[in-house]
Design a protein around this motif. Sequence first.
Motif, PDB file in Angstrom:
ATOM      1  N   VAL A   1      39.508  46.184  43.107  1.00  0.00           N
ATOM      2  CA  VAL A   1      39.828  46.196  41.684  1.00  0.00           C
ATOM      3  C   VAL A   1      38.599  46.660  40.897  1.00  0.00           C
ATOM      4  N   PRO A   2      38.784  47.513  39.878  1.00  0.00           N
ATOM      5  CA  PRO A   2      37.646  47.892  39.033  1.00  0.00           C
ATOM      6  C   PRO A   2      37.018  46.664  38.377  1.00  0.00           C
ATOM      7  N   LEU A   3      35.692  46.627  38.370  1.00  0.00           N
ATOM      8  CA  LEU A   3      34.993  45.494  37.766  1.00  0.00           C
ATOM      9  C   LEU A   3      35.386  45.299  36.310  1.00  0.00           C
ATOM     10  N   ALA A   4      35.614  46.387  35.585  1.00  0.00           N
ATOM     11  CA  ALA A   4      35.961  46.278  34.164  1.00  0.00           C
ATOM     12  C   ALA A   4      37.244  45.500  33.941  1.00  0.00           C
ATOM     13  N   GLN A   5      38.100  45.427  34.974  1.00  0.00           N
ATOM     14  CA  GLN A   5      39.375  44.725  34.844  1.00  0.00           C
ATOM     15  C   GLN A   5      39.316  43.275  35.333  1.00  0.00           C
ATOM     16  N   MET A   6      38.138  42.846  35.788  1.00  0.00           N
ATOM     17  CA  MET A   6      38.040  41.513  36.379  1.00  0.00           C
ATOM     18  C   MET A   6      37.446  40.467  35.446  1.00  0.00           C
ATOM     19  N   PHE A   7      37.022  40.853  34.252  1.00  0.00           N
ATOM     20  CA  PHE A   7      36.491  39.862  33.324  1.00  0.00           C
ATOM     21  C   PHE A   7      37.614  38.935  32.872  1.00  0.00           C
ATOM     22  N   GLY A   8      37.358  37.642  32.913  1.00  0.00           N
ATOM     23  CA  GLY A   8      38.377  36.664  32.537  1.00  0.00           C
ATOM     24  C   GLY A   8      39.403  36.404  33.615  1.00  0.00           C
ATOM     25  N   TYR A   9      39.163  36.912  34.819  1.00  0.00           N
ATOM     26  CA  TYR A   9      40.175  36.768  35.866  1.00  0.00           C
ATOM     27  C   TYR A   9      40.369  35.319  36.294  1.00  0.00           C
ATOM     28  N   SER A  10      39.323  34.539  36.312  1.00  0.00           N
ATOM     29  CA  SER A  10      39.467  33.148  36.748  1.00  0.00           C
ATOM     30  C   SER A  10      40.448  32.387  35.859  1.00  0.00           C
ATOM     31  N   THR A  11      40.381  32.649  34.549  1.00  0.00           N
ATOM     32  CA  THR A  11      41.316  31.989  33.623  1.00  0.00           C
ATOM     33  C   THR A  11      42.743  32.447  33.890  1.00  0.00           C
ATOM     34  N   SER A  12      42.933  33.743  34.077  1.00  0.00           N
ATOM     35  CA  SER A  12      44.276  34.274  34.340  1.00  0.00           C
ATOM     36  C   SER A  12      44.826  33.726  35.648  1.00  0.00           C
ATOM     37  N   LEU A  13      43.965  33.653  36.662  1.00  0.00           N
ATOM     38  CA  LEU A  13      44.421  33.161  37.964  1.00  0.00           C
ATOM     39  C   LEU A  13      44.842  31.700  37.886  1.00  0.00           C
ATOM     40  N   ARG A  14      44.115  30.906  37.118  1.00  0.00           N
ATOM     41  CA  ARG A  14      44.509  29.503  36.946  1.00  0.00           C
ATOM     42  C   ARG A  14      45.885  29.406  36.301  1.00  0.00           C
ATOM     43  N   SER A  15      46.131  30.241  35.293  1.00  0.00           N
ATOM     44  CA  SER A  15      47.436  30.212  34.616  1.00  0.00           C
ATOM     45  C   SER A  15      48.558  30.643  35.546  1.00  0.00           C
ATOM     46  N   LEU A  16      48.307  31.655  36.351  1.00  0.00           N
ATOM     47  CA  LEU A  16      49.350  32.176  37.233  1.00  0.00           C
ATOM     48  C   LEU A  16      49.712  31.207  38.348  1.00  0.00           C
ATOM     49  N   THR A  17      48.757  30.395  38.771  1.00  0.00           N
ATOM     50  CA  THR A  17      48.963  29.572  39.970  1.00  0.00           C
ATOM     51  C   THR A  17      48.823  28.085  39.700  1.00  0.00           C
ATOM     52  N   ALA A  18      48.869  27.693  38.423  1.00  0.00           N
ATOM     53  CA  ALA A  18      48.714  26.279  38.054  1.00  0.00           C
ATOM     54  C   ALA A  18      47.407  25.713  38.607  1.00  0.00           C
ATOM     55  N   GLY A  19      46.389  26.541  38.642  1.00  0.00           N
ATOM     56  CA  GLY A  19      45.071  26.083  39.084  1.00  0.00           C
ATOM     57  C   GLY A  19      44.941  25.872  40.571  1.00  0.00           C
ATOM     58  N   MET A  20      45.870  26.427  41.362  1.00  0.00           N
ATOM     59  CA  MET A  20      45.874  26.162  42.801  1.00  0.00           C
ATOM     60  C   MET A  20      45.287  27.300  43.638  1.00  0.00           C
ATOM     61  N   ALA A  21      44.827  28.356  42.989  1.00  0.00           N
ATOM     62  CA  ALA A  21      44.275  29.499  43.725  1.00  0.00           C
ATOM     63  C   ALA A  21      42.789  29.636  43.452  1.00  0.00           C
ATOM     64  N   SER A  22      42.116  30.341  44.311  1.00  0.00           N
ATOM     65  CA  SER A  22      40.697  30.642  44.131  1.00  0.00           C
ATOM     66  C   SER A  22      40.453  32.078  44.574  1.00  0.00           C
ATOM     67  N   TYR A  23      39.312  32.626  44.163  1.00  0.00           N
ATOM     68  CA  TYR A  23      39.028  34.001  44.554  1.00  0.00           C
ATOM     69  C   TYR A  23      37.528  34.206  44.706  1.00  0.00           C
ATOM     70  N   ALA A  24      37.184  35.271  45.392  1.00  0.00           N
ATOM     71  CA  ALA A  24      35.794  35.706  45.528  1.00  0.00           C
ATOM     72  C   ALA A  24      35.789  37.225  45.441  1.00  0.00           C
ATOM     73  N   MET A  25      34.674  37.783  44.965  1.00  0.00           N
ATOM     74  CA  MET A  25      34.581  39.239  44.913  1.00  0.00           C
ATOM     75  C   MET A  25      33.145  39.669  45.143  1.00  0.00           C
ATOM     76  N   GLU A  26      33.016  40.911  45.639  1.00  0.00           N
ATOM     77  CA  GLU A  26      31.704  41.504  45.845  1.00  0.00           C
ATOM     78  C   GLU A  26      31.826  43.014  45.641  1.00  0.00           C
ATOM     79  N   PHE A  27      30.701  43.647  45.366  1.00  0.00           N
ATOM     80  CA  PHE A  27      30.708  45.080  45.105  1.00  0.00           C
ATOM     81  C   PHE A  27      31.143  45.841  46.344  1.00  0.00           C
ATOM     82  N   ALA A  28      32.011  46.843  46.143  1.00  0.00           N
ATOM     83  CA  ALA A  28      32.484  47.664  47.255  1.00  0.00           C
ATOM     84  C   ALA A  28      31.969  49.092  47.175  1.00  0.00           C
ATOM     85  N   ASP A  29      32.164  49.738  46.010  1.00  0.00           N
ATOM     86  CA  ASP A  29      31.840  51.158  45.932  1.00  0.00           C
ATOM     87  C   ASP A  29      31.925  51.617  44.483  1.00  0.00           C
TER      88      ASP A  29
END
Length: 217
Positions: free
Chosen positions: A178-206
Amino acid sequence: GNPAVAYREAIAGSATFDYRFKKQSGGPGQFAHVTGRVEPLAVGDDSGESEDGFVFENRVVGGAIPREFISSCEKGFRDALLNGPLEGYPLTGVRVILEGGSYHAVDSSEQSFRLASKLALDEAVAQATPQLLEPIMAVEVETPHDHVGRVQGDVSARRGLLLGSEAQEDYAVIRAEVPLAQMFGYSTSLRSLTAGMASYAMEFADYRAVPGNRISF
């Protein structure tokens, strides 16, 4: 506001340059003439590449440019890499081949060749199909099976490329880029989508080309 994204610029094509710098203002003059070409570095071509993704090749023969001015030419090319023609971001993945030129016994100097080289590369890059690059992140999301569809849909909406998913006993692991520019605020969105039951990690790819050279905010 969101943190700044470290965009880069690159070229998708090749171009030649033949730049003559001449200035006379009453005192000592300035003169430098450089010719050559610029081209993109091939994928995996790291021969002589520096950390900033730049390769310089000196193919000047016959003393067309005195040896003491060659390093000034390289400095001028590096000056041009600091600001790309699209949005002013640093240029990367560039090979510059200096093929020739000419000089004046009195008016030529290190400074005149450095400036001529910068201006020559500025013009050449603008003709070499410049493109904007953005950082792409490798993202891994762990989510309960019930929310897989929502998470995948949200990733796609963020211009993400789904690479696959793996089912575990109680949850699924979704992998995407995913483009980094689209990942700001993702933790908040992910909590809403999954009722706080999901987690994520990311690192630079290319770094990859931005569609249409349009920055997303």
